[in-house]
Design an enzyme around this catalytic site. Sequence first.
Site, PDB file in Angstrom:
ATOM      1  N   ASP A  10      40.018  53.972  41.046  1.00  0.00           N
ATOM      2  CA  ASP A  10      40.619  52.827  40.085  1.00  0.00           C
ATOM      3  C   ASP A  10      41.725  53.526  39.132  1.00  0.00           C
ATOM      4  O   ASP A  10      41.890  54.627  38.944  1.00  0.00           O
ATOM      5  CB  ASP A  10      39.449  52.548  38.982  1.00  0.00           C
ATOM      6  CG  ASP A  10      39.920  51.329  38.480  1.00  0.00           C
ATOM      7  OD1 ASP A  10      39.071  50.109  38.569  1.00  0.00           O
ATOM      8  OD2 ASP A  10      40.710  51.263  37.720  1.00  0.00           O
ATOM      9  N   HIS A  57      35.063  43.834  45.176  1.00  0.00           N
ATOM     10  CA  HIS A  57      35.055  45.092  45.196  1.00  0.00           C
ATOM     11  C   HIS A  57      33.801  45.641  44.320  1.00  0.00           C
ATOM     12  O   HIS A  57      33.407  44.868  43.449  1.00  0.00           O
ATOM     13  CB  HIS A  57      36.415  45.590  44.536  1.00  0.00           C
ATOM     14  CG  HIS A  57      36.876  44.998  43.236  1.00  0.00           C
ATOM     15  ND1 HIS A  57      37.273  43.754  43.043  1.00  0.00           N
ATOM     16  CD2 HIS A  57      36.509  45.369  41.907  1.00  0.00           C
ATOM     17  CE1 HIS A  57      37.468  43.374  41.969  1.00  0.00           C
ATOM     18  NE2 HIS A  57      37.109  44.425  40.962  1.00  0.00           N
TER      19      HIS A  57
HETATM   20  P1  AMP Z   1      37.577  43.764  37.941  1.00  0.00           P
HETATM   21  O1  AMP Z   1      37.765  43.519  36.635  1.00  0.00           O
HETATM   22  O2  AMP Z   1      36.206  44.055  38.395  1.00  0.00           O
HETATM   23  O3  AMP Z   1      38.214  42.789  38.981  1.00  0.00           O
HETATM   24  O4  AMP Z   1      38.305  45.244  38.215  1.00  0.00           O
HETATM   25  C1  AMP Z   1      39.701  45.318  38.915  1.00  0.00           C
HETATM   26  C2  AMP Z   1      39.917  46.813  38.585  1.00  0.00           C
HETATM   27  O5  AMP Z   1      41.176  47.151  39.733  1.00  0.00           O
HETATM   28  C3  AMP Z   1      40.502  47.624  37.207  1.00  0.00           C
HETATM   29  O6  AMP Z   1      39.412  48.352  37.009  1.00  0.00           O
HETATM   30  C4  AMP Z   1      41.601  47.835  37.459  1.00  0.00           C
HETATM   31  O7  AMP Z   1      41.979  49.215  36.666  1.00  0.00           O
HETATM   32  C5  AMP Z   1      41.836  48.089  38.984  1.00  0.00           C
HETATM   33  N1  AMP Z   1      43.028  48.121  39.806  1.00  0.00           N
HETATM   34  C6  AMP Z   1      44.072  47.061  39.509  1.00  0.00           C
HETATM   35  N2  AMP Z   1      45.314  47.428  40.218  1.00  0.00           N
HETATM   36  C7  AMP Z   1      44.855  48.711  40.939  1.00  0.00           C
HETATM   37  C8  AMP Z   1      45.655  49.489  41.790  1.00  0.00           C
HETATM   38  N3  AMP Z   1      46.913  49.123  42.243  1.00  0.00           N
HETATM   39  N4  AMP Z   1      44.988  50.419  42.189  1.00  0.00           N
HETATM   40  C9  AMP Z   1      43.893  50.843  41.842  1.00  0.00           C
HETATM   41  N5  AMP Z   1      43.013  50.050  41.010  1.00  0.00           N
HETATM   42  C10 AMP Z   1      43.718  49.135  40.380  1.00  0.00           C
END
Ligand code: AMP
Length: 116
Positions: free
Chosen positions: A33, A104
Amino acid sequence: MTYDPNNIFAKILRKDIPAKIVYEDDYCLAFPDINPKSPIHILVIPKGSYTDLYHFSAEASPQEIEGFFRGLAKVAKQFGLSETGFRSIANTGKDGGQEVPHFHVHLLGGRTQSPF
Ligand code: AMP
């Protein structure tokens, strides 16, 4: 919810944008993340186009479901989480606070998580 093929995880799957991929097989991909909430914070995503846990659970094939969770287990083992334990989170939809609309699972470890 209609699947948006331009979401950021779809772009990572297509390798349109970079990610530090820590595991990949025919069914899933895993990467850290970008905003870690724990010393170990890995996201595991299926390769299929599913918006969230509900969509995946309702419509993915048995092979996709098995492949995804077998892959998740390999990631957990790779990071020692199978030994220490970990928290897994799948935020789903608006009320679940989901930000990225590609299913995810967050794997959180490396310390004892606060009481839920
Ligand atoms: P959610 O709120 O469960 O949809 O979590 C989305 C997660 O994706 C968050 O914890 C973000 O920090 C993470 N995230 C967003 N963009 C990226 C990226 N390019 N690479 C890795 N993690 C990401």
